[in-house]
Design an enzyme around this catalytic site. Structure first.
Site, PDB file in Angstrom:
ATOM      1  N   ALA A 209       0.902  -1.280  -0.025  1.00  0.00           N
ATOM      2  CA  ALA A 209      -0.003   0.156  -0.009  1.00  0.00           C
ATOM      3  C   ALA A 209       0.993   1.091  -0.032  1.00  0.00           C
ATOM      4  O   ALA A 209       2.145   1.173   0.040  1.00  0.00           O
ATOM      5  CB  ALA A 209      -0.769   0.105   1.348  1.00  0.00           C
ATOM      6  N   ASN A 210       0.292   2.284   0.143  1.00  0.00           N
ATOM      7  CA  ASN A 210       1.069   3.544   0.311  1.00  0.00           C
ATOM      8  C   ASN A 210       0.464   4.591   1.336  1.00  0.00           C
ATOM      9  O   ASN A 210      -0.831   4.149   1.585  1.00  0.00           O
ATOM     10  CB  ASN A 210       1.452   4.185  -1.172  1.00  0.00           C
ATOM     11  N   ARG A 211       0.952   5.771   1.464  1.00  0.00           N
ATOM     12  CA  ARG A 211       0.244   6.644   2.223  1.00  0.00           C
ATOM     13  C   ARG A 211      -0.602   7.468   1.975  1.00  0.00           C
ATOM     14  O   ARG A 211      -1.030   8.418   2.652  1.00  0.00           O
ATOM     15  CB  ARG A 211       1.510   7.475   2.980  1.00  0.00           C
ATOM     16  N   SER A 212      -1.237   7.439   0.807  1.00  0.00           N
ATOM     17  CA  SER A 212      -2.155   8.369   0.315  1.00  0.00           C
ATOM     18  C   SER A 212      -3.344   8.213   1.075  1.00  0.00           C
ATOM     19  O   SER A 212      -3.921   7.128   1.197  1.00  0.00           O
ATOM     20  CB  SER A 212      -2.524   8.201  -1.242  1.00  0.00           C
ATOM     21  N   ALA A 275      -2.632   7.894  -5.835  1.00  0.00           N
ATOM     22  CA  ALA A 275      -1.331   7.369  -5.812  1.00  0.00           C
ATOM     23  C   ALA A 275      -1.494   5.773  -6.160  1.00  0.00           C
ATOM     24  O   ALA A 275      -1.752   4.965  -5.369  1.00  0.00           O
ATOM     25  CB  ALA A 275      -1.012   7.412  -4.343  1.00  0.00           C
TER      26      ALA A 275
END
Ligand code: C5P
Length: 405
Positions: A209-212, A275
């Site tokens: 995953a990512n921080r968006s 993102a």
């Protein structure tokens, strides 16, 4: 970068239903958005809420009187003539009937007749009343005349009954006021916005995953809807859906690509604020990978570049917008993406800077276009940034129509 309510004169008429208490919240939100709120209460409304409460939150004292009005000898015309918009929330069956027939028996009904400003009514009443043929007929006639009607919701009503007739949520009411007072410069368009970070499965429970947070994409969707667009928000996060926006839930880059691709031909604007993961595991394990089996080797492959695909085959007149989250060489990297992906606009944000980018409620960006000077937008709320993005999109559309591009 002021919003559509900044400095606008909104008459808030409150009629006598139990939902009158929610008018207090509506009033506060209008004032917070910069409106000058002129409150009027009918006699019945005062049985539910005190004039002191509403008056304390509005921009001036509550007016209730057609006669002996301390502010003017002719209140029945002065208030309506000076309004930019009249909002009636809640609107009872009696108010709808009087407004339909022109029966101007008190200050509010007189004000509604003595205006050329747009009018928004928000009916609230018991289900039997809301569905009564006379109310249905009055609402239909008012709509035909161009009155904006914010339909009530279904839910708990006074006395414990449940059904249609509950006043729309204050956020919905204020969004409608913003839309009506807004420029309407995306009226009739379809705008697709993506939001959030994609999640690419490693196994049945783990993801890359990512921080968006999705907040900037949601703000763009809300602003586009407020400007009149039909908005489809393709999202990986579960934030409250902006008013009037159709949300399509997705998780992976591939699901996002499919959802966007399906709608591309009929979209006037596509804003890729999401993102999207650049890499994903080649194959996700069916079950949960066991710790006891040792450290797994996860082989990655590239995800589809959605935006690049859209840019390669862009319909005439479509405006394609990308986001670039960078930590180094912001402008150079963003400009390279603008060209590589054949975009009309790229919104570059330096995610390393304080209060900027992922999960914050504020952002600071540079707007880059192929044939225009870069525009820097200093730290502002994500909604204000969204307003600047939509303003630029509107400019690009206008320029392409007049052949300037
Ligand atoms: O090249 P980069 O991934 O940094 O570009 C960012 C822009 O491209 C964003 O608008 C993002 O939504 C979009 N993107 C995409 N598909 C990908 C990766 C990014 O559409 N696989």
């Amino acid at each position: 970068m002021s919003g559509p309510l900044e400095g606008r004169r909104v008459v808030l008429g409150v009629t006598g239903g139990i939902a009158a208490y929610k008018a207090i919240d509506v009033c506060r939100r209008l004032v917070d958005a910069g409106a000058h709120v002129v409150p009027i209460m009918t006699e019945a409304a005062q049985h539910f809420v005190g004039t002191t409460t509403l008056g304390a939150l509005a921009s001036e004292p509550v007016q209730t009187e057609l006669w002996r009005n301390p502010t003017t000898p002719i209140p029945h015309t002065v208030v309506g003539q000076g309004a930019d918009l009249i909002l009636v929330a809640p609107a009872t069956a009696k108010l709808l009937s009087a407004y339909r027939t022109g029966f101007s028996h008190d200050l509010l009904t007189n004000t509604l007749l003595a205006t050329r400003a747009p009018v928004v009514v928000c009916p609230a009443m018991h289900t039997e009343m809301w569905e009564h043929p006379s109310v249905v007929d009055n609402v239909a006639v008012l709509r035909e005349r161009g009155v904006h009607v914010v339909d009530p919701e279904s839910g708990r009503l006074a006395g414990g009954d449940v059904g249609a007739g509950r006043l729309a949520d204050p956020s919905v009411i204020v969004a409608e006021v913003e839309r009506v007072l807004g420029p309407g410069d995306l009226d009739g368009t379809t705008v697709v916005v993506t939001a959030g970070g994609t999640r690419e499965p490693i196994d049945a429970v783990r993801v890359i995953a990512n921080r968006s947070s999705g907040k900037q994409g949601y703000a763009v969707a809300a602003e586009a809807a407020a400007r009149g667009a039909h908005v489809v928000l393709v999202s990986t996060v579960e934030l409250a859906a902006p008013v009037g926006v159709e949300v399509v839930a997705v998780e992976t880059a591939e699901e996002m690509r499919d959802a966007v691709t399906q709608r591309r031909a009929t979209s006037d604007v596509v804003v890729m604020a999401a993102a999207v993961a650049d890499f994903r595991p080649v194959a996700a394990a069916g079950g949960k990978i066991k710790k006891d089996d040792g450290v797994p080797e996860i082989v990655l492959e590239a995800t589809p570049d959605i935006l690049r695909g859209l840019g390669e085959d862009k319909p005439d007149g479509q405006v394609l917008v990308g986001f670039a989250a960078e930590t180094d060489d912001l402008r150079a990297n963003a400009l390279a993406k603008l060209t590589r992906k054949n975009l009309d606009l790229i919104v570059a944000n330096d995610v390393g800077a304080p209060h900027v980018g992922f999960s914050h409620d504020t952002n600071a960006v540079t707007l880059l276009r192929p044939d225009a000077d870069p525009v820097e937008i200093d730290l502002a709320s994500k909604r204000e940034i969204a307003r600047a993005v939509i303003n630029t999109i509107v400019e690009i559309r206008a320029a392409s129509r007049t052949g300037e591009l």
